[in-house]
Write an enzyme that holds these catalytic residues in place. Structure first.
Site, PDB file in Angstrom:
ATOM      1  N   ASN A 114       1.068  -1.257  -0.002  1.00 11.03           N
ATOM      2  CA  ASN A 114      -0.189   0.388  -0.091  1.00 11.03           C
ATOM      3  C   ASN A 114       0.476   1.394  -0.024  1.00 11.03           C
ATOM      4  O   ASN A 114       1.592   1.360   0.387  1.00 11.03           O
ATOM      5  CB  ASN A 114      -1.114   0.138   0.756  1.00 11.03           C
ATOM      6  N   GLY A 115       0.563   2.245  -0.115  1.00 12.97           N
ATOM      7  CA  GLY A 115       0.616   3.787   0.036  1.00 12.97           C
ATOM      8  C   GLY A 115       1.114   4.524   1.225  1.00 12.97           C
ATOM      9  O   GLY A 115       1.490   5.611   1.551  1.00 12.97           O
ATOM     10  N   MET A 117      -0.501   5.247   3.422  1.00 12.16           N
ATOM     11  CA  MET A 117      -1.269   6.932   4.256  1.00 12.16           C
ATOM     12  C   MET A 117      -2.139   6.187   5.060  1.00 12.16           C
ATOM     13  O   MET A 117      -2.810   4.970   5.904  1.00 12.16           O
ATOM     14  CB  MET A 117      -2.093   6.984   2.972  1.00 12.16           C
ATOM     15  N   GLU A 356      -6.963  11.695  -2.699  1.00 14.95           N
ATOM     16  CA  GLU A 356      -6.241  11.567  -2.258  1.00 14.95           C
ATOM     17  C   GLU A 356      -4.331  12.165  -3.767  1.00 14.95           C
ATOM     18  O   GLU A 356      -5.327  12.078  -3.743  1.00 14.95           O
ATOM     19  CB  GLU A 356      -5.251  10.168  -1.933  1.00 14.95           C
ATOM     20  N   HIS A 442      -9.685  -0.300  -1.304  1.00 15.15           N
ATOM     21  CA  HIS A 442     -10.455  -0.576   0.062  1.00 15.15           C
ATOM     22  C   HIS A 442     -11.316  -0.979   0.418  1.00 15.15           C
ATOM     23  O   HIS A 442     -12.687  -0.216   0.435  1.00 15.15           O
ATOM     24  CB  HIS A 442     -10.466   1.044   0.267  1.00 15.15           C
ATOM     25  N   ASN A 480      -8.355   6.976   4.058  1.00 15.66           N
ATOM     26  CA  ASN A 480      -7.129   5.398   3.877  1.00 15.66           C
ATOM     27  C   ASN A 480      -7.604   4.155   4.996  1.00 15.66           C
ATOM     28  O   ASN A 480      -7.601   5.175   6.471  1.00 15.66           O
ATOM     29  CB  ASN A 480      -6.168   5.877   3.998  1.00 15.66           C
TER      30      ASN A 480
HETATM   31  P1  FAD Z   1      -5.070  -7.647   4.687  1.00 11.71           P
HETATM   32  O1  FAD Z   1      -3.897  -6.854   5.234  1.00 11.71           O
HETATM   33  O2  FAD Z   1      -5.477  -7.502   3.778  1.00 11.71           O
HETATM   34  O3  FAD Z   1      -4.644  -9.145   5.225  1.00 11.71           O
HETATM   35  C1  FAD Z   1      -5.119 -10.282   4.649  1.00 11.71           C
HETATM   36  C2  FAD Z   1      -4.402 -11.176   4.700  1.00 11.71           C
HETATM   37  O4  FAD Z   1      -4.711 -12.379   5.197  1.00 11.71           O
HETATM   38  C3  FAD Z   1      -3.358 -11.360   3.747  1.00 11.71           C
HETATM   39  O5  FAD Z   1      -2.087 -10.953   3.849  1.00 11.71           O
HETATM   40  C4  FAD Z   1      -3.952 -12.653   2.995  1.00 11.71           C
HETATM   41  O6  FAD Z   1      -3.192 -13.044   1.723  1.00 11.71           O
HETATM   42  C5  FAD Z   1      -4.731 -13.472   3.829  1.00 11.71           C
HETATM   43  N1  FAD Z   1      -4.799 -14.386   3.671  1.00 11.71           N
HETATM   44  C6  FAD Z   1      -6.916 -14.194   3.614  1.00 11.71           C
HETATM   45  N2  FAD Z   1      -7.320 -15.044   3.529  1.00 11.71           N
HETATM   46  C7  FAD Z   1      -6.637 -16.193   3.608  1.00 11.71           C
HETATM   47  C8  FAD Z   1      -6.493 -17.280   4.042  1.00 11.71           C
HETATM   48  N3  FAD Z   1      -8.115 -17.814   4.023  1.00 11.71           N
HETATM   49  N4  FAD Z   1      -5.968 -18.149   4.801  1.00 11.71           N
HETATM   50  C9  FAD Z   1      -4.724 -17.793   4.923  1.00 11.71           C
HETATM   51  N5  FAD Z   1      -4.300 -16.354   4.316  1.00 11.71           N
HETATM   52  C10 FAD Z   1      -5.622 -15.642   3.790  1.00 11.71           C
HETATM   53  N6  FAD Z   1      -4.572   1.769   3.262  1.00 11.71           N
HETATM   54  C11 FAD Z   1      -4.370   2.748   3.738  1.00 11.71           C
HETATM   55  O7  FAD Z   1      -4.514   3.364   5.266  1.00 11.71           O
HETATM   56  N7  FAD Z   1      -3.731   3.322   3.450  1.00 11.71           N
HETATM   57  C12 FAD Z   1      -2.913   3.685   1.864  1.00 11.71           C
HETATM   58  O8  FAD Z   1      -1.833   3.994   1.446  1.00 11.71           O
HETATM   59  C13 FAD Z   1      -3.479   2.348   1.490  1.00 11.71           C
HETATM   60  N8  FAD Z   1      -3.020   1.592   0.042  1.00 11.71           N
HETATM   61  C14 FAD Z   1      -3.345   1.519  -0.479  1.00 11.71           C
HETATM   62  C15 FAD Z   1      -2.563   0.702  -2.048  1.00 11.71           C
HETATM   63  C16 FAD Z   1      -2.528  -0.594  -2.721  1.00 11.71           C
HETATM   64  C17 FAD Z   1      -1.983  -0.712  -3.704  1.00 11.71           C
HETATM   65  C18 FAD Z   1      -4.384  -1.197  -1.960  1.00 11.71           C
HETATM   66  C19 FAD Z   1      -4.079  -2.466  -2.301  1.00 11.71           C
HETATM   67  C20 FAD Z   1      -4.740  -1.358  -0.971  1.00 11.71           C
HETATM   68  C21 FAD Z   1      -4.436   0.560   0.256  1.00 11.71           C
HETATM   69  N9  FAD Z   1      -4.864   0.637   1.289  1.00 11.71           N
HETATM   70  C22 FAD Z   1      -3.897   1.799   1.757  1.00 11.71           C
HETATM   71  C23 FAD Z   1      -5.475  -0.359   2.057  1.00 11.71           C
HETATM   72  C24 FAD Z   1      -4.822  -1.283   3.302  1.00 11.71           C
HETATM   73  O9  FAD Z   1      -3.308  -1.652   2.576  1.00 11.71           O
HETATM   74  C25 FAD Z   1      -5.474  -1.773   3.520  1.00 11.71           C
HETATM   75  O10 FAD Z   1      -7.077  -1.255   4.005  1.00 11.71           O
HETATM   76  C26 FAD Z   1      -5.486  -3.017   5.040  1.00 11.71           C
HETATM   77  O11 FAD Z   1      -4.693  -4.157   4.478  1.00 11.71           O
HETATM   78  C27 FAD Z   1      -6.716  -4.030   4.708  1.00 11.71           C
HETATM   79  O12 FAD Z   1      -6.210  -4.694   6.411  1.00 11.71           O
HETATM   80  P2  FAD Z   1      -6.595  -6.306   6.951  1.00 11.71           P
HETATM   81  O13 FAD Z   1      -6.507  -6.107   8.675  1.00 11.71           O
HETATM   82  O14 FAD Z   1      -8.050  -6.169   6.987  1.00 11.71           O
HETATM   83  O15 FAD Z   1      -6.276  -6.890   5.950  1.00 11.71           O
END
Ligand code: FAD
Length: 503
Positions: A114-115, A117, A356, A442, A480
Site C-alpha cells: 500500500n501507499g 497513508m 488523495e 479499500h 484510507n
Molecule cells: P489485509 O491487509 O488484506 O490482510 C489479510 C491477509 O490475510 C493477507 O495477507 C492475505 O493473504 C491473508 N489471507 C486472506 N485469506 C486467507 C486465508 N483463507 N488463509 C490464509 N491467509 C489468508 N490503506 C491505507 O490506509 N493507506 C494507504 O495508503 C493504502 N494504500 C493502498 C494501496 C494499495 C495498492 C492497496 C492494495 C491497498 C491500500 N490500502 C491503503 C488499503 C490497506 O492496505 C487495507 O485496508 C489493509 O491492508 C486491510 O487490512 P486487513 O487487516 O483488513 O487485511
C-alpha cells in the site's frame, strides 16, 4: 494425521491479524499465524526482495501470466503491463462481477503493497459509522496506540516545499486551491528520514525509485517490521506461510477445526493440513474473512452464524482519475511514490469527498495529476455462497460504482473549471474512460461490527471466535482505512484478553 493444535490461531497477517498475534503473544498465549502468501525476506537474483514497478517479474502478482496494474495504459497504449510467470507474488487483484479488489499477499498483507497513508478519520464521521463504539476511548487510546506501533510520521513541510520529488503534489494543490478547495498533509508510515537520504543519494532509492504496489525494498515500515516483528519477539507466535485456510468448523468440545491447503511456489497443493484451536481470530481481510464465514454458514460447518455475515460491503467510494495540466504547470519527471497530501472536501455536506493526490512516477514529465478519490458512497453489497460452483460471489453492480463516479466528477469538474483543464482519457484501458470505477484498494465490510459480531468483534452465534480486520468497517470510513482497522483491532484485543481468556 492428528490435527496440529494451538491455544490460539490467527488467520491472515495483515493489520487485523498482526495486532491479534502481537497481543496474544504478549499475553503468553501460544499462537499460530496462518498466511497464504510468502514471507518477503529473501533477495531474488537481482539482489532485491521486491521487483520494480517498471520491470515487474513473477514477484509482482499473485499467480498471473500478465500483470494487472491499476493504470492499464498510457496514451491508450498497453505499455504498463508485462508478461510474467505464475508465482505467489505480492499483489493480487481479485475479480468479482463489476468490481475487482486489490489486496496484498504475504506476511504483512496490505502493508507490503500500500501507499502507507496513515489517516485518522474525522471523529464525527467515525461516530456516524460506529455509533456503538466509545469514540473518546478510540481517539484517546486506540488510535494513538495504533499510530505509535505503526511508526506513523509526517513529511517536513519545508522539505516538501523545496524538493522536486513532490512537485506533482504542489501542482495538484495549486489546482485545488484555484477552485477554493482545502488541501491537507497526510501522515505516512514510510520513513521520511530515509526518503530524504534517498534524495541526497546517501541511501538506496525505494519510494524515489517508483517502488510501491509490488513492494518497497527500503524505507517502508510495513507490518513485518513493526507489529509482526514484535509478535515474533514474544516467543509465543509461530508463522506458517503459503497456507490457505479453506474451511472452519467446530468440534464437539467447542474447539475450532481448520483445514488449510499448503501450496508450493507453482501454486500446487502439496499438503492439506488440519489445525485445531480454542480461540480463533480471523484477520484475512474484508474478502478473506468474509468468504470463510459466508462459506461456513452456508455449507453448514458453522450454521449459527448471523444472517448479517456477508452484508454491508463497500468500496470506500474509491474512484481513480487523472487530469491534464497546462504545459506550464509541470509535475516533474521525479515523483515520490508515497502520497503526502489530500484534497479535503469531506465537510461539504452536498458532496463529501477526500481525494488523495496520487503519484504517477514514469520518469518523464507527463503533466498528469492523478487522484484516488474517496467518496461518501452509501451503496453496499453482499457476499453470497453459490452452491453450484462453491464460490463466494459479490453482488456489487456497475450502478453502485456510478454513484462514486458522480461524486468524484462533481468535485473534479469544479477543479477543471477553475483551471481551464480537462480529464485524461487514456489511462484506464478503453477509449474515453476517465474514471476508474471498476477497482478498489479499500475493500471494507462483510462482517460489520455490531451486526455480524458484537461491539468488540466477537462473532455472533459462537464463543471464542473473533474478527479483527477490515471486514468490521461498514463499507466506508472516508479516509484510507488501515489506521482505523489497526485501532479497532487494538480495542478488540484489549477487551478480549481481559474478558474472554481468564482461566
Ligand atoms: P489485509 O491487509 O488484506 O490482510 C489479510 C491477509 O490475510 C493477507 O495477507 C492475505 O493473504 C491473508 N489471507 C486472506 N485469506 C486467507 C486465508 N483463507 N488463509 C490464509 N491467509 C489468508 N490503506 C491505507 O490506509 N493507506 C494507504 O495508503 C493504502 N494504500 C493502498 C494501496 C494499495 C495498492 C492497496 C492494495 C491497498 C491500500 N490500502 C491503503 C488499503 C490497506 O492496505 C487495507 O485496508 C489493509 O491492508 C486491510 O487490512 P486487513 O487487516 O483488513 O487485511
Amino acid at each position: 494425521d492428528a490435527a496440529e493444535s494451538a491455544p490460539a490461531i490467527v488467520v491472515g497477517s495483515g493489520y487485523g491479524g498482526a495486532v491479534a498475534a502481537l497481543r496474544l503473544g504478549q499475553a503468553g498465549i501460544r499462537t499460530l499465524l496462518l498466511e497464504m502468501g510468502r514471507l518477503w525476506n529473501t533477495a531474488g537474483p537481482d539482489g532485491k526482495v521486491f521487483c520494480s514497478t517498471t520491470a515487474p517479474d513473477q514477484r509482482s502478482m499473485w499467480f498471473r501470466t500478465r500483470t494487472e496494474a491499476p493504470l492499464a495504459s498510457f496514451l491508450w497504449l498497453d505499455l504498463v503491463n508485462k508478461d510474467i510467470s505464475p508465482y505467489p507474488g505480492v499483489l493480487d487483484r481479485v475479480h468479482y462481477d463489476n468490481m475487482s479488489v486489490y489486496v496484498g499477499r504475504g506476511v504483512g498483507g496490505g502493508s507490503l503493497v500500500n501507499g502507507g497513508m496513515a489517516v485518522t478519520p474525522l471523529k464525527s464521521y467515525f461516530t456516524e459509522q460506529f455509533p456503538t463504539v466509545d469514540a473518546d476511548e478510540m481517539y484517546g487510546t486506540y488510535y494513538p496506540r495504533a499510530r505509535a506501533m505503526l511508526g506513523v510520521n509526517t513529511i517536513d513541510p519545508a522539505w516538501f516545499e523545496s524538493t522536486d520529488w513532490y512537485r506533482f503534489t504542489r501542482t495538484s494543490r495549486k489546482a485545488a486551491g484555484n477552485a477554493g478547495l482545502k488541501t491537507t498533509f497526510v501522515p505516512n508510515v514510510y520513513d521520511f528520514g530515509h526518503m530524504r537520504q534517498e534524495a541526497a543519494g546517501t541511501a538506496p532509492k525505494s519510494a524515489l525509485a517508483g517502488e510501491v504496489i509490488y513492494g518497497n525494498n527500503q524505507g517502508k515500515r510495513s507490518l513485518d517490521k513493526t507489529y509482526l516483528a514484535a509478535a515474533l519477539g514474544t516467543g509465543n507466535v509461530t508463522v506458517h506461510t503459503l497456507e490457505k485456510v479453506r474451511s472452519v468448523s467446530r468440534a464437539g468440545d467447542g474447539s475450532y477445526v481448520l483445514t488449510a491447503d499448503r501450496i508450493d511456489t507453482t501454486g500446487a497443493v502439496v499438503e492439506t493440513k488440519e489445525y485445531s484451536c480454542t480461540y480463533l481470530f480471523l484477520g484475512g481481510g474484508s474478502l478473506g474473512t468474509t468468504e470463510l464465514l459466508v462459506r461456513a454458514r452456508d455449507t453448514g460447518t458453522l450454521p449459527d452464524l448471523d444472517p448479517a455475515v456477508g452484508a454491508g460491503w463497500g468500496t470506500n467510494g474509491n474512484t481513480m482519475l487523472g487530469r491534464a495540466n497546462h504545459v506550464w504547470d509541470t509535475v516533474g519527471a521525479d515523483e515520490a511514490t508515497m502520497p503526502v497530501m489530500g484534497i479535503d472536501d469531506w465537510a461539504n455536506a452536498d458532496n463529501p469527498v477526500f481525494a488523495e493526490i496520487a503519484p504517477l512516477p514514469m520518469g518523464f514529465e507527463h503533466w498528469i495529476s492523478l487522484y484516488l478519490a474517496i467518496t461518501k458512497n452509501p451503496e453496499r453489497a453482499s457476499f453470497t455462497y453459490d452452491s453450484a460452483s462453491g464460490a463466494v460471489k459479490l453482488g456489487w453492480t456497475a450502478a453502485q460504482s456510478a454513484v462514486s463516479v458522480r461524486m468524484a466528477k462533481k468535485l473534479f469538474d469544479r477543479i477543471n473549471l477553475a483551471n481551464a483543464t480537462i480529464y485524461r482519457y487514456d489511462l484506464f484501458g478503453s477509449r474515453s474512460k476517465v474514471f476508474a470505477d471498476d477497482f478498489t484498494y479499500h475493500p471494507l465490510g462483510g462482517c460489520v461490527l455490531g451486526k455480524a459480531t458484537d461491539d468488540y468483534g466477537r462473532v455472533k452465534g459462537y464463543r471464542r471466535l473473533y474478527v479483527t480486520d477490515g471486514s468490521l468497517v461498514p463499507g466506508n470510513i472516508g479516509v484510507n482505512p488501515f489506521v482505523t482497522i489497526t485501532a479497532l483491532a487494538e480495542r478488540t484485543m484489549a477487551r478480549v484478553l481481559v474478558e474472554d481468556t481468564a482461566p
